[in-house]
Each structure stands twice: as structure tokens, then as C-alpha cells.
Design a protein around this motif. Structure first.
Motif, PDB file in Angstrom:
ATOM      1  N   LEU A 183      15.299 -22.586 -17.494  1.00  0.00           N
ATOM      2  CA  LEU A 183      14.077 -21.864 -17.144  1.00  0.00           C
ATOM      3  C   LEU A 183      13.727 -22.061 -15.668  1.00  0.00           C
ATOM      4  N   ILE A 184      13.779 -23.308 -15.211  1.00  0.00           N
ATOM      5  CA  ILE A 184      13.426 -23.588 -13.820  1.00  0.00           C
ATOM      6  C   ILE A 184      14.464 -23.010 -12.868  1.00  0.00           C
ATOM      7  N   THR A 185      15.741 -23.089 -13.241  1.00  0.00           N
ATOM      8  CA  THR A 185      16.795 -22.500 -12.403  1.00  0.00           C
ATOM      9  C   THR A 185      16.644 -20.995 -12.306  1.00  0.00           C
ATOM     10  N   GLN A 186      16.369 -20.354 -13.437  1.00  0.00           N
ATOM     11  CA  GLN A 186      16.295 -18.893 -13.461  1.00  0.00           C
ATOM     12  C   GLN A 186      15.085 -18.362 -12.702  1.00  0.00           C
ATOM     13  N   PHE A 187      13.928 -19.038 -12.838  1.00  0.00           N
ATOM     14  CA  PHE A 187      12.714 -18.504 -12.224  1.00  0.00           C
ATOM     15  C   PHE A 187      12.365 -19.157 -10.890  1.00  0.00           C
ATOM     16  N   GLY A 188      12.999 -20.306 -10.578  1.00  0.00           N
ATOM     17  CA  GLY A 188      12.810 -20.886  -9.265  1.00  0.00           C
ATOM     18  C   GLY A 188      11.891 -22.086  -9.180  1.00  0.00           C
ATOM     19  N   GLY A 189      11.200 -22.426 -10.248  1.00  0.00           N
ATOM     20  CA  GLY A 189      10.279 -23.560 -10.228  1.00  0.00           C
ATOM     21  C   GLY A 189       9.372 -23.530 -11.427  1.00  0.00           C
ATOM     22  N   ILE A 190       8.651 -24.629 -11.647  1.00  0.00           N
ATOM     23  CA  ILE A 190       7.803 -24.711 -12.840  1.00  0.00           C
ATOM     24  C   ILE A 190       6.647 -23.721 -12.773  1.00  0.00           C
ATOM     25  N   ASN A 191       6.056 -23.511 -11.591  1.00  0.00           N
ATOM     26  CA  ASN A 191       4.986 -22.528 -11.471  1.00  0.00           C
ATOM     27  C   ASN A 191       5.489 -21.126 -11.761  1.00  0.00           C
ATOM     28  N   GLU A 192       6.689 -20.843 -11.259  1.00  0.00           N
ATOM     29  CA  GLU A 192       7.265 -19.517 -11.486  1.00  0.00           C
ATOM     30  C   GLU A 192       7.568 -19.275 -12.963  1.00  0.00           C
ATOM     31  N   VAL A 193       7.945 -20.336 -13.683  1.00  0.00           N
ATOM     32  CA  VAL A 193       8.164 -20.212 -15.131  1.00  0.00           C
ATOM     33  C   VAL A 193       6.863 -19.803 -15.816  1.00  0.00           C
ATOM     34  N   LEU A 194       5.782 -20.488 -15.483  1.00  0.00           N
ATOM     35  CA  LEU A 194       4.495 -20.210 -16.123  1.00  0.00           C
ATOM     36  C   LEU A 194       3.960 -18.831 -15.746  1.00  0.00           C
ATOM     37  N   GLN A 195       4.277 -18.373 -14.527  1.00  0.00           N
ATOM     38  CA  GLN A 195       3.770 -17.088 -14.060  1.00  0.00           C
ATOM     39  C   GLN A 195       4.672 -15.915 -14.429  1.00  0.00           C
ATOM     40  N   ALA A 196       5.852 -16.204 -14.968  1.00  0.00           N
ATOM     41  CA  ALA A 196       6.797 -15.137 -15.305  1.00  0.00           C
ATOM     42  C   ALA A 196       6.226 -14.225 -16.387  1.00  0.00           C
ATOM     43  N   PRO A 197       6.508 -12.924 -16.307  1.00  0.00           N
ATOM     44  CA  PRO A 197       6.059 -12.002 -17.357  1.00  0.00           C
ATOM     45  C   PRO A 197       6.643 -12.387 -18.715  1.00  0.00           C
ATOM     46  N   LEU A 198       5.900 -12.082 -19.754  1.00  0.00           N
ATOM     47  CA  LEU A 198       6.316 -12.423 -21.116  1.00  0.00           C
ATOM     48  C   LEU A 198       7.703 -11.865 -21.431  1.00  0.00           C
ATOM     49  N   HIS A 199       7.950 -10.614 -21.062  1.00  0.00           N
ATOM     50  CA  HIS A 199       9.234  -9.994 -21.420  1.00  0.00           C
ATOM     51  C   HIS A 199      10.406 -10.659 -20.699  1.00  0.00           C
ATOM     52  N   ASP A 200      10.168 -11.214 -19.491  1.00  0.00           N
ATOM     53  CA  ASP A 200      11.232 -11.928 -18.790  1.00  0.00           C
ATOM     54  C   ASP A 200      11.523 -13.265 -19.451  1.00  0.00           C
ATOM     55  N   LEU A 201      10.479 -13.940 -19.919  1.00  0.00           N
ATOM     56  CA  LEU A 201      10.688 -15.204 -20.638  1.00  0.00           C
ATOM     57  C   LEU A 201      11.496 -14.984 -21.907  1.00  0.00           C
ATOM     58  N   LEU A 202      11.214 -13.896 -22.590  1.00  0.00           N
ATOM     59  CA  LEU A 202      11.892 -13.622 -23.856  1.00  0.00           C
ATOM     60  C   LEU A 202      13.373 -13.300 -23.663  1.00  0.00           C
ATOM     61  N   ARG A 203      13.769 -12.964 -22.441  1.00  0.00           N
ATOM     62  CA  ARG A 203      15.175 -12.684 -22.163  1.00  0.00           C
ATOM     63  C   ARG A 203      16.005 -13.958 -22.011  1.00  0.00           C
ATOM     64  N   VAL A 204      15.341 -15.093 -21.860  1.00  0.00           N
ATOM     65  CA  VAL A 204      16.043 -16.358 -21.685  1.00  0.00           C
ATOM     66  C   VAL A 204      16.526 -16.868 -23.036  1.00  0.00           C
ATOM     67  N   ASP A 205      17.802 -17.170 -23.123  1.00  0.00           N
ATOM     68  CA  ASP A 205      18.382 -17.648 -24.374  1.00  0.00           C
ATOM     69  C   ASP A 205      17.683 -18.937 -24.813  1.00  0.00           C
ATOM     70  N   GLY A 206      17.176 -18.936 -26.041  1.00  0.00           N
ATOM     71  CA  GLY A 206      16.502 -20.108 -26.578  1.00  0.00           C
ATOM     72  C   GLY A 206      14.995 -20.016 -26.557  1.00  0.00           C
TER      73      GLY A 206
END
Length: 230
Positions: A56-79
Motif C-alpha cells: 500500500l505504501i509503495t503503491q501510493f507513496g506514503g501513509i498519508n497518500e494511502v489514507l487519502q487515496a480514492p476508495l476505488h483505487d484502494l480496492l484495486r490493491v490485491d488483498g
């Protein structure tokens, strides 16, 4: 069956050790991916979340970016299932609400750093341009923060007359304009400057002041007032 039990025991042991480290050293004792992993324990019960937190952190760039990512982008991450994605977005929503409470019922110019923190939380991770207006009363207190435009990765349609109409409805005396640059660079563009001037011209006859226009990047903000453009 024996392999499954052994795997579960290893997972339980790893989780317990991470919890103990948090209890001993607090959040400062954990790396970002470990802190995210610790949170995932409560949502994903029987799955190794260490790799997921790192991904998650690698894909979005950081912990803040993970939390701020759109719902549909989070759902694309395996797991990441719907429950985990909703819980992640709820953390971000709590952060934004908490930050907003810091600027409610007090003059915004007396808590300008809180205003900037709020805008960064609200806009910093957005993948599309979003234009927001903070409407203020005569005492420079926040009446409401409203989204007035949302668009593509490099443009959000904004209608100065709509902002003027809303300012009249709210009896606002001044406004703070804000939008994000999904590219990450908060440097004002010529289009940003032109739009700001159009909004100032639309609000001026109503005696509504544009205090500033804040552009939010991935790590920083820029003030058009500081650039001498307001």
C-alpha cells in the motif's frame, strides 16, 4: 492441518510482538508500514498484513497518500477488500473532521497554520483537481467549506457566478479559495491566476473579499497572496 496451525501461530506471534513494541515505544517506535500493519490487524483477522501494508505504501507513496487515496483505487490493491478500504477512508474522514474542528468558531487568520493543515488533509491526496471555497462570516469564522468544482487531473471547472450566488445565500463577508494540483507541484499556473481574478471581480460588487487562494500540492502549499497576486 498442522501446516495451517503452524502458520497461524507464526502470524499470532508476529502480531503480538508488534503490539508489544507499540506499547513500549509508541507510534514513534514503528515505521510507517508497521503502523499501517498494526491498524490492519483489527480489520483483516487471518491474513499476513505485513506485505499488504508495504504494498500500500509503495503503491501510493506514503501513509498519508494511502489514507487519502480514492476508495476505488484502494480496492484495486490485491488483498484490500471493501471492509478494509472503507475503514481506511474512515480514518481520513476523521482526520479531516478533526482538523476542521480546529478552525471552527474562531477567526481563521488567527489559526492560519490550522487552515493550511486542514486544506492539505482534505486535498493533498486527491487524484483529480478539486476546487473548494471556505465561506467566512464578518468575524472571519468559517461558515462552511464547499466543493465548487471537480474535474480532471489538471483542470476543475469553476463558475465565479455560482461562488457569488453561494456567498450571498450564506451572507459571507469573505472567502478563501483552494484547489489542488494532482501533479504534486503547487506552483500557480496562468490559468489559476486568471480564474482567481475572475472570482475577485465577481465578488467585488457584493463586497465579499477574497482573502487568499491556496494551491495544495502533494507535500506543500502555495499562497497567491504571498506571490502578490491578490
Amino acid at each position: 492441518m498442522g501446516i495451517t496451525n503452524k502458520s497461524n501461530a507464526h502470524l499470532d506471534g508476529h502480531r503480538e510482538r508488534l503490539r508489544e513494541r507499540f506499547l513500549r515505544a509508541g507510534a514513534d517506535g514503528l515505521a510507517d508500514h508497521e503502523l499501517l500493519e498494526l491498524w490492519l490487524f483489527g480489520v483483516i483477522k487471518r491474513q499476513d498484513t505485513k506485505v499488504l501494508a508495504r504494498n500500500l505504501i509503495t503503491q501510493f507513496g506514503g501513509i498519508n497518500e494511502v489514507l487519502q487515496a480514492p476508495l476505488h483505487d484502494l480496492l484495486r490493491v490485491d488483498g484490500v477488500g471493501q471492509v478494509a478500504a472503507i475503514h481506511l477512508k474512515s480514518i481520513h474522514a476523521i482526520q479531516v473532521r478533526g482538523s476542521q474542528s480546529e478552525i471552527m468558531n474562531k477567526p481563521v487568520l488567527g489559526s492560519w497554520s490550522s487552515v493550511l493543515s486542514y486544506l492539505k488533509l482534505n486535498l493533498g491526496g486527491a487524484k483529480r483537481e478539486e476546487f473548494r471555497v471556505l465561506f467566512l462570516d464578518k468575524k472571519l469564522r468559517l461558515i462552511v467549506d464547499e466543493k465548487m468544482g471537480e474535474g480532471t487531473v489538471d483542470h476543475a471547472p469553476v463558475y465565479p457566478r455560482e461562488i457569488a450566488r453561494r456567498a450571498l445565500e450564506l451572507s459571507a463577508s469573505s472567502v478563501i479559495l483552494a484547489h489542488n494540483h494532482p501533479s504534486g507541484d503547487p506552483t500557480p499556473s496562468s490559468a489559476d491566476i486568471a480564474m482567481t481574478r475572475e472570482i475577485i471581480n465577481a465578488l467585488s460588487p457584493l463586497k465579499v473579499t477574497v482573502i487568499d487562494h491556496i494551491i495544495v500540492g502533494s507535500q506543500d502549499t502555495r499562497s497567491l497572496k504571498a506571490f502578490g497576486l491578490i
